[in-house]
Design a protein around this motif. Structure first.
Motif, PDB file in Angstrom:
ATOM      1  N   ASP A 254     145.755  50.901  33.647  1.00 15.09           N
ATOM      2  CA  ASP A 254     144.846  51.931  34.165  1.00 15.09           C
ATOM      3  C   ASP A 254     143.674  52.148  33.216  1.00 15.09           C
ATOM      4  N   LEU A 255     143.952  52.108  31.909  1.00 18.20           N
ATOM      5  CA  LEU A 255     142.872  52.264  30.931  1.00 18.20           C
ATOM      6  C   LEU A 255     141.888  51.099  31.044  1.00 18.20           C
ATOM      7  N   TYR A 256     142.405  49.907  31.174  1.00 24.46           N
ATOM      8  CA  TYR A 256     141.535  48.732  31.325  1.00 24.46           C
ATOM      9  C   TYR A 256     140.618  48.889  32.535  1.00 24.46           C
ATOM     10  N   GLN A 257     141.180  49.306  33.659  1.00 20.60           N
ATOM     11  CA  GLN A 257     140.378  49.469  34.869  1.00 20.60           C
ATOM     12  C   GLN A 257     139.325  50.569  34.693  1.00 20.60           C
ATOM     13  N   ALA A 258     139.693  51.643  34.003  1.00 23.17           N
ATOM     14  CA  ALA A 258     138.744  52.730  33.769  1.00 23.17           C
ATOM     15  C   ALA A 258     137.574  52.266  32.908  1.00 23.17           C
ATOM     16  N   LEU A 259     137.844  51.405  31.942  1.00 24.01           N
ATOM     17  CA  LEU A 259     136.797  50.888  31.067  1.00 24.01           C
ATOM     18  C   LEU A 259     135.917  49.871  31.786  1.00 24.01           C
ATOM     19  N   VAL A 260     136.544  48.991  32.538  1.00 24.64           N
ATOM     20  CA  VAL A 260     135.792  47.953  33.251  1.00 24.64           C
ATOM     21  C   VAL A 260     134.917  48.556  34.349  1.00 24.64           C
ATOM     22  N   ASN A 261     135.451  49.576  35.038  1.00 24.96           N
ATOM     23  CA  ASN A 261     134.736  50.164  36.172  1.00 24.96           C
ATOM     24  C   ASN A 261     133.787  51.294  35.786  1.00 24.96           C
ATOM     25  N   GLY A 262     133.703  51.590  34.491  1.00 23.87           N
ATOM     26  CA  GLY A 262     132.773  52.617  34.035  1.00 23.87           C
ATOM     27  C   GLY A 262     133.206  54.034  34.310  1.00 23.87           C
ATOM     28  N   GLN A 263     134.516  54.250  34.562  1.00 22.91           N
ATOM     29  CA  GLN A 263     134.999  55.621  34.723  1.00 22.91           C
ATOM     30  C   GLN A 263     134.873  56.396  33.426  1.00 22.91           C
ATOM     31  N   ILE A 264     135.084  55.725  32.299  1.00 28.58           N
ATOM     32  CA  ILE A 264     134.883  56.319  30.975  1.00 28.58           C
ATOM     33  C   ILE A 264     134.037  55.348  30.160  1.00 28.58           C
ATOM     34  N   ALA A 265     133.439  55.862  29.099  1.00 23.75           N
ATOM     35  CA  ALA A 265     132.489  55.045  28.338  1.00 23.75           C
ATOM     36  C   ALA A 265     133.166  54.054  27.408  1.00 23.75           C
ATOM     37  N   ALA A 266     134.200  54.511  26.690  1.00 25.30           N
ATOM     38  CA  ALA A 266     134.815  53.649  25.685  1.00 25.30           C
ATOM     39  C   ALA A 266     136.162  54.212  25.276  1.00 25.30           C
ATOM     40  N   ALA A 267     136.943  53.366  24.598  1.00 25.69           N
ATOM     41  CA  ALA A 267     138.254  53.787  24.099  1.00 25.69           C
ATOM     42  C   ALA A 267     138.466  53.215  22.706  1.00 25.69           C
ATOM     43  N   GLY A 268     139.158  53.993  21.857  1.00 22.32           N
ATOM     44  CA  GLY A 268     139.564  53.540  20.538  1.00 22.32           C
ATOM     45  C   GLY A 268     141.068  53.682  20.422  1.00 22.32           C
ATOM     46  N   LEU A 269     141.764  52.595  20.091  1.00 15.85           N
ATOM     47  CA  LEU A 269     143.230  52.587  20.087  1.00 15.85           C
ATOM     48  C   LEU A 269     143.764  52.132  18.733  1.00 15.85           C
ATOM     49  N   ASP A 270     144.554  52.969  18.110  1.00 16.33           N
ATOM     50  CA  ASP A 270     145.273  52.554  16.911  1.00 16.33           C
ATOM     51  C   ASP A 270     146.686  52.122  17.260  1.00 16.33           C
ATOM     52  N   VAL A 271     147.140  52.501  18.446  1.00 16.42           N
ATOM     53  CA  VAL A 271     148.499  52.189  18.890  1.00 16.42           C
ATOM     54  C   VAL A 271     148.430  51.549  20.268  1.00 16.42           C
ATOM     55  N   THR A 272     149.307  50.591  20.508  1.00 20.89           N
ATOM     56  CA  THR A 272     149.338  49.889  21.781  1.00 20.89           C
ATOM     57  C   THR A 272     150.784  49.615  22.167  1.00 20.89           C
ATOM     58  N   GLU A 273     150.965  49.078  23.339  1.00 17.39           N
ATOM     59  CA  GLU A 273     152.286  48.678  23.820  1.00 17.39           C
ATOM     60  C   GLU A 273     152.155  47.306  24.473  1.00 17.39           C
ATOM     61  N   PRO A 274     152.685  46.215  23.845  1.00 18.60           N
ATOM     62  CA  PRO A 274     153.420  46.202  22.576  1.00 18.60           C
ATOM     63  C   PRO A 274     152.468  46.179  21.390  1.00 18.60           C
ATOM     64  N   GLU A 275     153.048  46.124  20.199  1.00 22.34           N
ATOM     65  CA  GLU A 275     152.273  45.969  18.977  1.00 22.34           C
ATOM     66  C   GLU A 275     152.779  44.748  18.220  1.00 22.34           C
ATOM     67  N   PRO A 276     151.893  43.839  17.883  1.00 24.07           N
ATOM     68  CA  PRO A 276     150.478  43.820  18.278  1.00 24.07           C
ATOM     69  C   PRO A 276     150.316  43.353  19.715  1.00 24.07           C
ATOM     70  N   LEU A 277     149.146  43.636  20.297  1.00 22.60           N
ATOM     71  CA  LEU A 277     148.842  43.104  21.615  1.00 22.60           C
ATOM     72  C   LEU A 277     148.700  41.583  21.530  1.00 22.60           C
ATOM     73  N   PRO A 278     149.092  40.862  22.563  1.00 25.12           N
ATOM     74  CA  PRO A 278     148.801  39.418  22.603  1.00 25.12           C
ATOM     75  C   PRO A 278     147.296  39.196  22.462  1.00 25.12           C
ATOM     76  N   ILE A 279     146.911  38.134  21.780  1.00 24.80           N
ATOM     77  CA  ILE A 279     145.493  37.923  21.493  1.00 24.80           C
ATOM     78  C   ILE A 279     144.670  37.693  22.753  1.00 24.80           C
ATOM     79  N   ASP A 280     145.334  37.358  23.861  1.00 28.82           N
ATOM     80  CA  ASP A 280     144.610  37.177  25.115  1.00 28.82           C
ATOM     81  C   ASP A 280     144.692  38.400  26.024  1.00 28.82           C
TER      82      ASP A 280
END
Length: 332
Positions: A254-280
């Motif tokens: 949902d966050l990815y879609q919000a960023l791609v579609n311009g619902q929000i301007a930007a995001a900063g993440l220190d934590v993800t699921e999983p950690e680390p994120l796959p490089i792709d």
């Protein structure tokens, strides 16, 4: 496996800790065995090594559940985790067995608050994106609107989860000229809010009015996936979303879609699921998503010094040695 003492261990630590870094562990009267690596202990090894121990000193990477506690047996008295959060530990299973829990609720407050502000500024002012442009040749002639971001002056900042860290983040942002602070939580927190001051509002109202939404809440069944499309759809298209709590509180698709579609301007993440994120992972390919090395916010020389002594290592040792009578927190 590298035994710290030659006799049979009564405590097991799930990561390598040298004596100079953790003197409370090396100088205690009980016998300790440690997993001699900076990498997480394999699950099979953990299940084998906990058998018959009286104390377990673990990290976020170890899931302490019924399987581990059954493998340890009735001798286990205390579990201590080198972390502020304890969502990797089954409190229900500990309670059923009468096992106490030690954790470090205030060790990381200052360090996490400082780096939360740094991540917010880096994201809102597009610093990481600008560095990339400078490195790849994108920095050409000066353009007045190039790399324009969003400032804190006269802004509204919303905090999801007004605990120690949330309050410390607000205190650090206040000198930037923030006009209004909002917070959403399970209920009003006047003891913390009046110092800022900050206004208690429903999460939906916080999303609608905030220029910056900063997530500082604990990961619980109630907060699992709470930051999803229903939240992002309410936010301003100029809003900045920051998460320094746990990756599980955010629905990343949902966050990815919000960023791609311009619902929000930007995001900063220190934590993800999983950690680390796959490089792709799609989030890592977005220019408007800042993902510095995950889980860096707790690291500073000061927090390491605090981890060297109580409450975490000593909370492991006291109930076994019968010393001091210091109570160990056991969240319910």
């Amino acid at each position: 496996i590298s035994p710290v003492k030659q006799t049979s261990p009564v405590c097991f630590t799930s990561r390598s800790h040298d004596p100079d870094t953790f003197p409370h562990l090396s100088s205690c009267s009980c016998n300790i065995e440690q997993w001699d690596s900076d990498e997480p202990v394999p699950r099979s090894e953990l299940l084998e090594k906990v058998a018959g121990i009286r104390g377990l000193y673990c990290l976020l990477t170890e899931k302490i559940d019924a399987e581990v506690l059954d493998a340890a047996g009735p001798s286990l008295q205390v579990v201590s985790t080198m972390s502020v959060g304890y969502d990797h530990v089954s409190l229900e299973e500990l309670k059923k067995r009468g096992i106490r829990l030690g954790y470090t609720p205030d060790v990381l407050t200052e360090a996490v608050a400082e780096l939360t502000v740094a991540l917010l500024l880096a994201t809102s002012r597009r610093l990481l994106e600008a560095v990339d442009e400078a490195k790849n040749g994108g920095w050409g002639t000066w353009k007045p609107l190039w790399m324009c971001g969003y400032g804190l002056t006269d802004s509204t900042v919303g905090i999801l989860g007004l605990g120690r860290i949330g309050a410390a983040v607000m205190a650090r942002l206040k000198p930037f000229g923030v006009k209004r602070f909002l917070y959403a939580d399970t209920g009003p927190r006047p003891d913390m809010a009046t110092k800022i001051p900050a206004e208690f509002v429903p999460l939906e109202e916080l999303a609608r009015h905030s220029d910056f939404v900063v997530v500082c809440c604990a990961l619980t069944p109630e907060t699992q996936g709470i930051c999803a499309s229903s939240l992002f759809s309410l936010m301003k298209d100029t809003a900045i979303f920051i998460n320094t709590s746990r990756g599980g509180v955010v629905n990343q698709e949902d966050l990815y879609q919000a960023l791609v579609n311009g619902q929000i301007a930007a995001a900063g993440l220190d934590v993800t699921e999983p950690e680390p994120l796959p490089i792709d992972h799609p989030l890592l390919k977005l220019k408007n998503c800042a993902c510095p090395s995950p889980q860096t916010l707790s690291f500073s020389s000061g927090t390491l010094q605090q981890h060297r002594g109580p409450p975490c290592p000593q909370s492991l040792l006291l109930p076994q040695a019968g010393q001091g009578g210091t109570p160990i927190p056991h969240p319910q």
